[in-house]
Design a protein around this motif. Sequence first.
Motif, PDB file in Angstrom:
ATOM      1  N   ALA A 257       0.926  -1.021   0.023  1.00  0.00           N
ATOM      2  CA  ALA A 257      -0.042   0.050   0.262  1.00  0.00           C
ATOM      3  C   ALA A 257       0.924   1.221  -0.144  1.00  0.00           C
ATOM      4  CB  ALA A 257      -0.918   0.000   1.275  1.00  0.00           C
ATOM      5  N   ILE A 258       1.945   1.262   0.938  1.00  0.00           N
ATOM      6  CA  ILE A 258       2.954   2.423   0.697  1.00  0.00           C
ATOM      7  C   ILE A 258       3.407   2.427  -0.530  1.00  0.00           C
ATOM      8  CG2 ILE A 258       4.857   3.376   1.888  1.00  0.00           C
ATOM      9  CD1 ILE A 258       2.628   3.422   3.781  1.00  0.00           C
ATOM     10  N   PHE A 259       4.127   1.564  -0.931  1.00  0.00           N
ATOM     11  CA  PHE A 259       4.692   1.556  -2.494  1.00  0.00           C
ATOM     12  C   PHE A 259       3.679   2.063  -3.334  1.00  0.00           C
ATOM     13  CE2 PHE A 259       5.994  -0.830  -6.235  1.00  0.00           C
ATOM     14  CZ  PHE A 259       6.891  -0.154  -6.686  1.00  0.00           C
ATOM     15  N   ALA A 260       2.455   1.430  -3.331  1.00  0.00           N
ATOM     16  CA  ALA A 260       1.438   2.054  -4.447  1.00  0.00           C
ATOM     17  C   ALA A 260       1.363   3.419  -4.259  1.00  0.00           C
ATOM     18  CB  ALA A 260       0.121   1.161  -4.250  1.00  0.00           C
ATOM     19  N   GLY A 261       1.204   3.745  -2.931  1.00  0.00           N
ATOM     20  CA  GLY A 261       0.849   5.367  -2.720  1.00  0.00           C
ATOM     21  C   GLY A 261       2.285   6.175  -3.064  1.00  0.00           C
ATOM     22  N   LEU A 387      24.444  10.608   0.875  1.00  0.00           N
ATOM     23  CA  LEU A 387      23.301  11.115   1.176  1.00  0.00           C
ATOM     24  C   LEU A 387      21.932  10.450   1.280  1.00  0.00           C
ATOM     25  CD1 LEU A 387      24.234  14.952   0.718  1.00  0.00           C
ATOM     26  CD2 LEU A 387      24.281  13.809   2.799  1.00  0.00           C
ATOM     27  N   ARG A 388      21.435  10.485  -0.142  1.00  0.00           N
ATOM     28  CA  ARG A 388      19.992   9.863  -0.302  1.00  0.00           C
ATOM     29  C   ARG A 388      19.912   8.593   0.259  1.00  0.00           C
ATOM     30  NH1 ARG A 388      16.102  11.248  -5.548  1.00  0.00           N
ATOM     31  NH2 ARG A 388      17.582  13.094  -5.247  1.00  0.00           N
ATOM     32  N   LEU A 389      20.755   7.678  -0.034  1.00  0.00           N
ATOM     33  CA  LEU A 389      20.469   6.377   0.255  1.00  0.00           C
ATOM     34  C   LEU A 389      20.859   5.998   1.697  1.00  0.00           C
ATOM     35  CD1 LEU A 389      21.852   4.389  -3.005  1.00  0.00           C
ATOM     36  CD2 LEU A 389      19.505   4.287  -1.981  1.00  0.00           C
ATOM     37  N   THR A 390      22.190   6.679   1.984  1.00  0.00           N
ATOM     38  CA  THR A 390      22.467   6.348   3.542  1.00  0.00           C
ATOM     39  C   THR A 390      21.331   7.200   4.475  1.00  0.00           C
ATOM     40  OG1 THR A 390      24.619   6.444   2.950  1.00  0.00           O
ATOM     41  CG2 THR A 390      24.460   6.777   5.144  1.00  0.00           C
ATOM     42  N   LEU A 391      21.055   8.262   4.309  1.00  0.00           N
ATOM     43  CA  LEU A 391      20.018   8.862   5.132  1.00  0.00           C
ATOM     44  C   LEU A 391      18.678   8.347   5.003  1.00  0.00           C
ATOM     45  CD1 LEU A 391      21.053  12.536   4.594  1.00  0.00           C
ATOM     46  CD2 LEU A 391      21.569  11.169   6.706  1.00  0.00           C
ATOM     47  N   GLY A 392      18.316   7.811   3.698  1.00  0.00           N
ATOM     48  CA  GLY A 392      17.007   7.156   3.672  1.00  0.00           C
ATOM     49  C   GLY A 392      16.916   6.045   4.445  1.00  0.00           C
ATOM     50  N   TYR A 393      18.081   4.978   4.553  1.00  0.00           N
ATOM     51  CA  TYR A 393      17.959   3.899   5.389  1.00  0.00           C
ATOM     52  C   TYR A 393      18.116   4.272   6.809  1.00  0.00           C
ATOM     53  CZ  TYR A 393      19.190  -0.518   7.030  1.00  0.00           C
ATOM     54  OH  TYR A 393      19.174  -1.856   7.950  1.00  0.00           O
ATOM     55  N   LEU A 394      18.787   5.360   7.138  1.00  0.00           N
ATOM     56  CA  LEU A 394      18.825   5.871   8.495  1.00  0.00           C
ATOM     57  C   LEU A 394      17.561   6.437   9.147  1.00  0.00           C
ATOM     58  CD1 LEU A 394      20.629   6.360  10.920  1.00  0.00           C
ATOM     59  CD2 LEU A 394      21.232   8.628  10.145  1.00  0.00           C
ATOM     60  N   PHE A 395      16.920   7.395   8.306  1.00  0.00           N
ATOM     61  CA  PHE A 395      15.762   7.933   8.763  1.00  0.00           C
ATOM     62  C   PHE A 395      14.648   6.942   8.737  1.00  0.00           C
ATOM     63  CE2 PHE A 395      17.559  12.512   7.215  1.00  0.00           C
ATOM     64  CZ  PHE A 395      18.501  12.312   8.483  1.00  0.00           C
ATOM     65  N   GLY A 396      14.717   6.410   7.452  1.00  0.00           N
ATOM     66  CA  GLY A 396      13.290   5.648   7.254  1.00  0.00           C
ATOM     67  C   GLY A 396      13.162   4.351   8.089  1.00  0.00           C
ATOM     68  N   HIS A 397      14.501   3.579   8.327  1.00  0.00           N
ATOM     69  CA  HIS A 397      14.204   2.305   8.957  1.00  0.00           C
ATOM     70  C   HIS A 397      14.973   2.532  10.210  1.00  0.00           C
ATOM     71  CE1 HIS A 397      12.867  -0.681   5.726  1.00  0.00           C
ATOM     72  NE2 HIS A 397      13.437   0.495   4.918  1.00  0.00           N
ATOM     73  N   ILE A 398      16.380   2.522  10.196  1.00  0.00           N
ATOM     74  CA  ILE A 398      16.887   2.585  11.796  1.00  0.00           C
ATOM     75  C   ILE A 398      15.967   3.572  12.887  1.00  0.00           C
ATOM     76  CG2 ILE A 398      18.735   3.121  13.135  1.00  0.00           C
ATOM     77  CD1 ILE A 398      20.336   2.275  10.603  1.00  0.00           C
ATOM     78  N   GLY A 400      12.970   4.682  11.975  1.00  0.00           N
ATOM     79  CA  GLY A 400      11.481   4.361  12.162  1.00  0.00           C
ATOM     80  C   GLY A 400      10.628   5.463  11.468  1.00  0.00           C
ATOM     81  N   LEU A 401      11.442   6.383  10.649  1.00  0.00           N
ATOM     82  CA  LEU A 401      10.235   7.545  10.293  1.00  0.00           C
ATOM     83  C   LEU A 401       9.728   7.111   8.802  1.00  0.00           C
ATOM     84  CD1 LEU A 401      12.809  10.584  10.727  1.00  0.00           C
ATOM     85  CD2 LEU A 401      10.788  10.176  12.105  1.00  0.00           C
ATOM     86  N   GLY A 402       9.937   5.877   8.510  1.00  0.00           N
ATOM     87  CA  GLY A 402       9.216   5.436   7.205  1.00  0.00           C
ATOM     88  C   GLY A 402       9.341   6.287   6.190  1.00  0.00           C
ATOM     89  N   LEU A 403       8.298   6.378   5.242  1.00  0.00           N
ATOM     90  CA  LEU A 403       8.437   7.140   4.055  1.00  0.00           C
ATOM     91  C   LEU A 403       8.914   8.801   4.390  1.00  0.00           C
ATOM     92  CD1 LEU A 403       7.832   6.783   0.844  1.00  0.00           C
ATOM     93  CD2 LEU A 403       5.596   7.279   1.317  1.00  0.00           C
TER      94      LEU A 403
END
Length: 432
Positions: A257-261, A387-398, A400-403
């Motif tokens: 659902a998140i991916f489709a959104g 920046l984009r991939l490293t921070l994306g993984y840090l913020f999104g997964h580690i 827990g900020l998600g999308l």
Amino acid sequence: MNSKLNKEIIKFGLPAIAENFLQMLVGIIDIFLVSRLGLSAVSGVSLASNIIVVFQAVFIALGAIVSGIVARQLAEKNNLLSHSIKSALKLTLYISGFIGLLCLVFSREMVELMGASSQTKNMASEYLFLVGSFIVFLGLATTFGSILRAYGDTKTPMYASLYANFINIGLSALAIFVLGWGVVGVALSAVIARFFSTGYLYIKLYKKDVCFGFRGLIKQRIDKELIKQALPATAERLVMRVGDLLIIVLIISFGDAIFAGNAIGESIMQFNFIPAFGMATATVVLVAKEYGTKSMTDKINALTWRIYFLTLVMVLVVALPLFIFSRGLSGMFTGDSQAISASQIVLFFSLLTVPFAVGTTNYTAALQGIGRARIPFYATTVGMFGLRLTLGYLFGHILGLGLEGVWMAVMADNFFRFIYLKLKFNRLINVQ
């Protein structure tokens, strides 16, 4: 002076903006029509389209370099012009032939690398197999359009995209609602539309008596200057698109659902940056011409900054209404509340990123126009992976900020590249 400069920019920019809008509309229409088949179809076509965008980025990068080289050589009255144009055609055929073969043989394997669910994977591989195998039409159309723009004809590529859209809309609707061919029908419609667009551009080039043709291409040696500039420009776009694919892998892990959104949000968001991509096309040609005629530093700086300012205004005029009406627009694609919320997150961060994304696009084009394609490549590589991939993984997964975390990282990347590219361009122009 400003009035005259604005008119010159608009003369080149508006048709290019219209062309980008029409090209983008092909993907938007495909997503909109397949949404009638369910979220799995949306995810499948979106996933395949993101892979195709990686390949398309190669042609766009090559096209920008071709426009810059041809425009500079026209300004310099260089006798190597015919050689450069034929080299561009041969290089396009080589690249598109390789990519087409790759999609023909490995379309399913490429989709499987993205980690999609089984149903999404099947639809994505069908779409990628058909559209990717015939990607030669997209490659040739991009190069043909680039040559025409360098000669000052910005309207013909626009008309080619307009006709392609009419064909695509009609055939896609027929395939889904009448013939029941689903995703396969939409893919075939896109291929046929691009075939007619390529043919139209070729005929126009032939009638204009441009130094161009298919004869003698086997013996034609590819221009070293074209390769020297095309390689870093292509590498820059590939790094960008491969990084985007890896970002999508991060987003897929948040659920269908998140991916489709996110896919719906990005489909709508594309309209924000149509002016930026169109004006970037104008930037390459105009800056290349001024640089080729050895214009004063102040004139080139004024031109580049003026394009940035005009582009920023245009993008904001589009981005603000799209954000304000984001919920209603997203609801046109799906009724899933989680997907709608995810699409709104995308559109919110897209609005915040506008000044930086516009600057990045503008100064990348300006540097390509003066033959310094390596600098955007370095900036994109550092920005994407540092920046984009490293921070994306840090913020999104580690964290827990998600999308939201992933899109915060996207904004940080664009900010860094805008500042870096602007400083580099100003330094190079001041020492010419």
